[in-house]
Design an enzyme around this catalytic site. Structure first.
Site, PDB file in Angstrom:
ATOM      1  CB  SER A   8      -0.926  -0.001   1.216  1.00 48.27           C
ATOM      2  OG  SER A   8      -0.183  -0.200   2.383  1.00 48.27           O
ATOM      3  CB  SER A 188       8.095   6.983  -3.426  1.00 49.94           C
ATOM      4  OG  SER A 188       7.158   7.640  -4.248  1.00 49.94           O
ATOM      5  NE  ARG A 189       6.767   0.311   0.408  1.00 50.73           N
ATOM      6  CZ  ARG A 189       5.463   0.504   0.134  1.00 50.73           C
ATOM      7  NH1 ARG A 189       4.931   1.716   0.148  1.00 50.73           N
ATOM      8  NH2 ARG A 189       4.696  -0.538  -0.135  1.00 50.73           N
ATOM      9  CG  LEU A 190      11.814   8.459  -0.582  1.00 48.66           C
ATOM     10  CD1 LEU A 190      11.950   9.712  -1.446  1.00 48.66           C
ATOM     11  CD2 LEU A 190      13.189   8.056  -0.045  1.00 48.66           C
TER      12      LEU A 190
END
Ligand SMILES: Cc1cc2nc3c(=O)[nH]c(=O)nc-3n(C[C@H](O)[C@H](O)[C@H](O)COP(=O)(O)O)c2cc1C
Length: 210
Positions: A8, A188-190
Site C-alpha cells: 500500500s 514511494s517508501r521515503l
C-alpha cells in the site's frame, strides 16, 4: 493469493524536525492522543521484545497502562517467560503499530519493576474476574488442559472472594526509555523516521533513512 503483491502507499501525513516536540515524552503523548482520537481498536497494545541471558529473543503483546516522566508501564506475571527473561536481561523494546495512521513507534530502554504500592493500586482497579485469573494462572507454564485452568480459577475465586490479594509475583514493569523512534509512512517508501536518543546532555534528535 499473491502475498508478494500486497502493498500500500502511505499518503496520510508527514513528520519533520520542526513539527515535533524537542522532548520525546511530549511527542509520545501527542501521537498516543491521536491514536485514541482515531478510535483504533486497541491503541494501547504494544509488542514487548525481550531476550534471555543467551541473547535469544522473544516477543508478545502487552497493554500500556500508564506513562509518566519516568517511563511506560505494563502489568504481567513476574514468573512468566517475559518475567524470567527480564530478570536475566532487563533491556527491552516496545513497539506500537497504528496501521490506520500509518505509524510505527519504537521505544527501547531498561526495565524495572514498579513499586508494590503501584502494583497494588492497579491490581485493585481490575475487574474481579481478572484478579482471580491473575491469581489462578501460572502464566507461561504448561497446563494439562482447559479443565485444569478453570479449576484453578474456581479455586482462586473461592479463596479470594470479593477482595483477593495481589500475588507478589504479579505486578508492573516500567520501561525507562533510552530512545524513541517515530515512523510515519510516506509515498514511494521515503518514510520519515525521527529518532530521539538520551545522551549526557539530554535528548538528541536525528533523522534515520527509511
Ligand atoms: C491485545 C493483547 C493484550 C495483552 N495484554 C497483556 C498484558 O497487558 N499483560 C500480559 O501479561 N499479557 C498480555 N497479553 C498476553 C501476552 O501477549 C502473552 O501471551 C503473555 O503475557 C505470555 O507471554 P510470555 O509467555 O512471553 O511471558 C496480551 C495479548 C494480547 C493479544
Amino acid at each position: 493469493m499473491d502475498i508478494a503483491s500486497l502493498r500500500s502507499e502511505y499518503l496520510r501525513a508527514s513528520l519533520d524536525e520542526t513539527g515535533v516536540s524537542t522532548e520525546p515524552f511530549a511527542q509520545f503523548r501527542r501521537w498516543f492522543d491521536e491514536a485514541l482520537r482515531a478510535e483504533l481498536p486497541v491503541a494501547n497494545a504494544m509488542t514487548l521484545a525481550t531476550s534471555d541471558g543467551t541473547g535469544r529473543p522473544s516477543a508478545r503483546i502487552v497493554l500500556l497502562k500508564g506513562i509518566d516522566e519516568r517511563g511506560l508501564v505494563f502489568f504481567t506475571n513476574y514468573r512468566s517467560r517475559k518475567g524470567r527473561e527480564l530478570a536475566a536481561n532487563p533491556q527491552a523494546a516496545l513497539l506500537f503499530y497504528w496501521a490506520e495512521l500509518e505509524r510505527e513507534l519504537r521505544v527501547e530502554g531498561r526495565i524495572e519493576a514498579v513499586s508494590a504500592a503501584e502494583s497494588d493500586e492497579y491490581f485493585a482497579s481490575r475487574p474481579l474476574a481478572s484478579r482471580h485469573a491473575a491469581i489462578a494462572s501460572p502464566q507461561s507454564e504448561a497446563v494439562a488442559n482447559r479443565a485444569e485452568l478453570e479449576a484453578r480459577f474456581d479455586e482462586a475465586a473461592a479463596r479470594g472472594g470479593d477482595s483477593p490479594q495481589r500475588p507478589a509475583h504479579w505486578g508492573g514493569y516500567r520501561l525507562l526509555p533510552q530512545s524513541f523512534e517515530f515512523w510515519q509512512g510516506r509515498p514511494s517508501r521515503l518514510h520519515d523516521r525521527l529518532l530521539y536518543t538520551l545522551g549526557d546532555s539530554g535528548w538528541q534528535l536525528s533523522r534515520l533513512a527509511p
